[in-house]
Design an enzyme around this catalytic site. Structure first.
Site, mmCIF file in Angstrom:
data_model
loop_
_atom_site.group_PDB
_atom_site.id
_atom_site.type_symbol
_atom_site.label_atom_id
_atom_site.label_comp_id
_atom_site.label_asym_id
_atom_site.label_seq_id
_atom_site.Cartn_x
_atom_site.Cartn_y
_atom_site.Cartn_z
ATOM 1 N N ALA A 151 0.830 -1.206 0.000
ATOM 2 C CA ALA A 151 0.000 0.000 0.000
ATOM 3 C C ALA A 151 0.860 1.250 0.000
ATOM 4 O O ALA A 151 0.608 2.200 -0.757
ATOM 5 C CB ALA A 151 -0.931 -0.007 1.209
ATOM 6 N N TYR A 152 1.881 1.269 0.840
ATOM 7 C CA TYR A 152 2.737 2.451 0.939
ATOM 8 C C TYR A 152 3.503 2.664 -0.364
ATOM 9 O O TYR A 152 3.574 3.789 -0.880
ATOM 10 C CB TYR A 152 3.701 2.283 2.112
ATOM 11 C CG TYR A 152 4.456 3.540 2.467
ATOM 12 C CD1 TYR A 152 3.827 4.571 3.156
ATOM 13 C CD2 TYR A 152 5.792 3.698 2.126
ATOM 14 C CE1 TYR A 152 4.512 5.730 3.490
ATOM 15 C CE2 TYR A 152 6.485 4.847 2.454
ATOM 16 C CZ TYR A 152 5.837 5.862 3.133
ATOM 17 O OH TYR A 152 6.520 7.005 3.458
ATOM 18 N N CYS A 153 4.070 1.587 -0.922
ATOM 19 C CA CYS A 153 4.824 1.722 -2.166
ATOM 20 C C CYS A 153 3.916 2.179 -3.306
ATOM 21 O O CYS A 153 4.300 3.042 -4.106
ATOM 22 C CB CYS A 153 5.493 0.403 -2.524
ATOM 23 S SG CYS A 153 6.853 -0.062 -1.442
ATOM 24 N N SER A 155 1.190 3.918 -3.097
ATOM 25 C CA SER A 155 0.792 5.316 -2.901
ATOM 26 C C SER A 155 1.930 6.276 -3.197
ATOM 27 O O SER A 155 1.724 7.345 -3.785
ATOM 28 C CB SER A 155 0.275 5.523 -1.477
ATOM 29 O OG SER A 155 1.312 5.370 -0.515
ATOM 30 N N LYS A 156 3.154 5.919 -2.823
ATOM 31 C CA LYS A 156 4.281 6.825 -3.042
ATOM 32 C C LYS A 156 4.717 6.834 -4.508
ATOM 33 O O LYS A 156 5.135 7.882 -5.028
ATOM 34 C CB LYS A 156 5.442 6.450 -2.121
ATOM 35 C CG LYS A 156 5.168 6.758 -0.650
ATOM 36 C CD LYS A 156 4.836 8.227 -0.439
ATOM 37 C CE LYS A 156 4.681 8.592 1.031
ATOM 38 N NZ LYS A 156 4.415 10.042 1.246
#
Length: 298
Positions: A151-153, A155-156
């Protein structure tokens, strides 16, 4: 082209703690008038108290487009203009995709990506009027995908692409757009992730320089310097610039190494899966608390 930061009106989202809070203090010390946006009113008030008479705070969820439009209007009304916006608000979770709580997973993308979109939408008219600067905080995660961080990757990587597209659209109107990259930096988010023993050990097994946690102060100094330069790319750790040259190789390398490490960690991950269904760090807890309030009183 750089501009003197003294006297500029700078808006920072995710300003209650970590990178956003320290960046606000450093830019205010250089003479900027700083407007803070975040979810934690008590923490925001502490930061605002350090900024002098020209500092002020607004409580808002960056994913709420109407709230962000209202905040943008109030900040512009108070200061008369907005010169720089730093889209810094972000949250994270760390879990294998199949074990992740779907609501939490989606919330990371909502805050990090769609919250940045809502921030840009709210403030871009003021930045066009001021021929200003928009800095999107991304991450090493935009350059190097990693297991347990889907999720973080995602989104970034999304905010990086969004900012690059935005740069091409608004450059002819005098607005500069930059992307900021940070590796693991000593913030509440990273410390929260490190409370998970499996995540901590997986990260410790990464090759140098990816396995270090870097001090917050020097990282924010680099970001502040990038804001002053209105830089298209800002690297909070010096070696991140070199990652751009090899980013095309990284998914294959991570895919091979990641399979080995995930196979090794899988029994422990399964045994402790219930421990990592929420957001990490104090900022993540604040976001979860806000959502609990809205669920209780829709």
């Amino acid at each position: 082209m750089s501009r003197p930061i003294s006297g500029q009106v700078v808006v920072i989202t995710g300003a209650a703690r970590g990178v956003g809070a320290l960046l606000a203090r450093k830019l205010a010390a250089r003479g900027a008038r700083v407007a803070l946006v975040g979810l934690e009113p008590a923490e925001l008030a502490k930061v605002a108290g350090d900024l002098g008479a020209d500092g002020a705070a607004w409580e808002a969820d960056v994913t709420d487009g109407e709230a962000m439009a209202r905040v943008a209007a109030e900040i512009t009304g108070r200061y008369g203009r907005v010169d720089t916006v730093v889209a810094n608000a972000g949250i994270a979770t760390g879990a294998p995709f199949l074990d992740a709580d779907p609501v939490t997973f989606d919330r990371v993308i909502e805050v990090n990506l769609l919250g940045s979109v809502a921030t840009a939408r709210a403030f871009m008219p003021a930045l066009v009027a001021a021929r200003g600067y928009y800095l999107q905080i991304a991450s090493l995660a935009a350059l190097a995908p990693a297991p347990m961080m889907a999720a973080y990757c995602a989104s970034k990587a999304g905010v990086e692409a969004f900012a690059h597209s935005l740069r091409a659209e608004v450059g002819h109107q005098g607005v500069k757009v930059g992307v900021g990259y940070l590796s693991w930096t000593d913030t509440d988010m990273v410390r929260g992730a490190d409370q998970d023993a499996v995540l901590r050990e997986l990260r410790a097994g990464l090759p140098w320089p990816l396995n270090r946690t870097y001090p917050l102060g020097p990282a924010v100094d680099r970001i502040a310097a990038g804001v002053e330069r209105r830089a298209p790319h800002v690297y909070a750790q010096w070696w991140l610039r070199g990652m751009q040259a090899v980013r095309g190789c990284l998914p294959s390398v991570v895919g091979l190494v990641g399979q080995r490490e995930m196979r090794r960690a899988e029994p422990r991950l399964r045994a402790t899966a219930a421990d990592r269904r929420g957001l990490v760090g104090a900022g993540g807890q604040a976001d979860e608390a806000i959502r609990e309030v809205f669920r209780a009183d829709p």
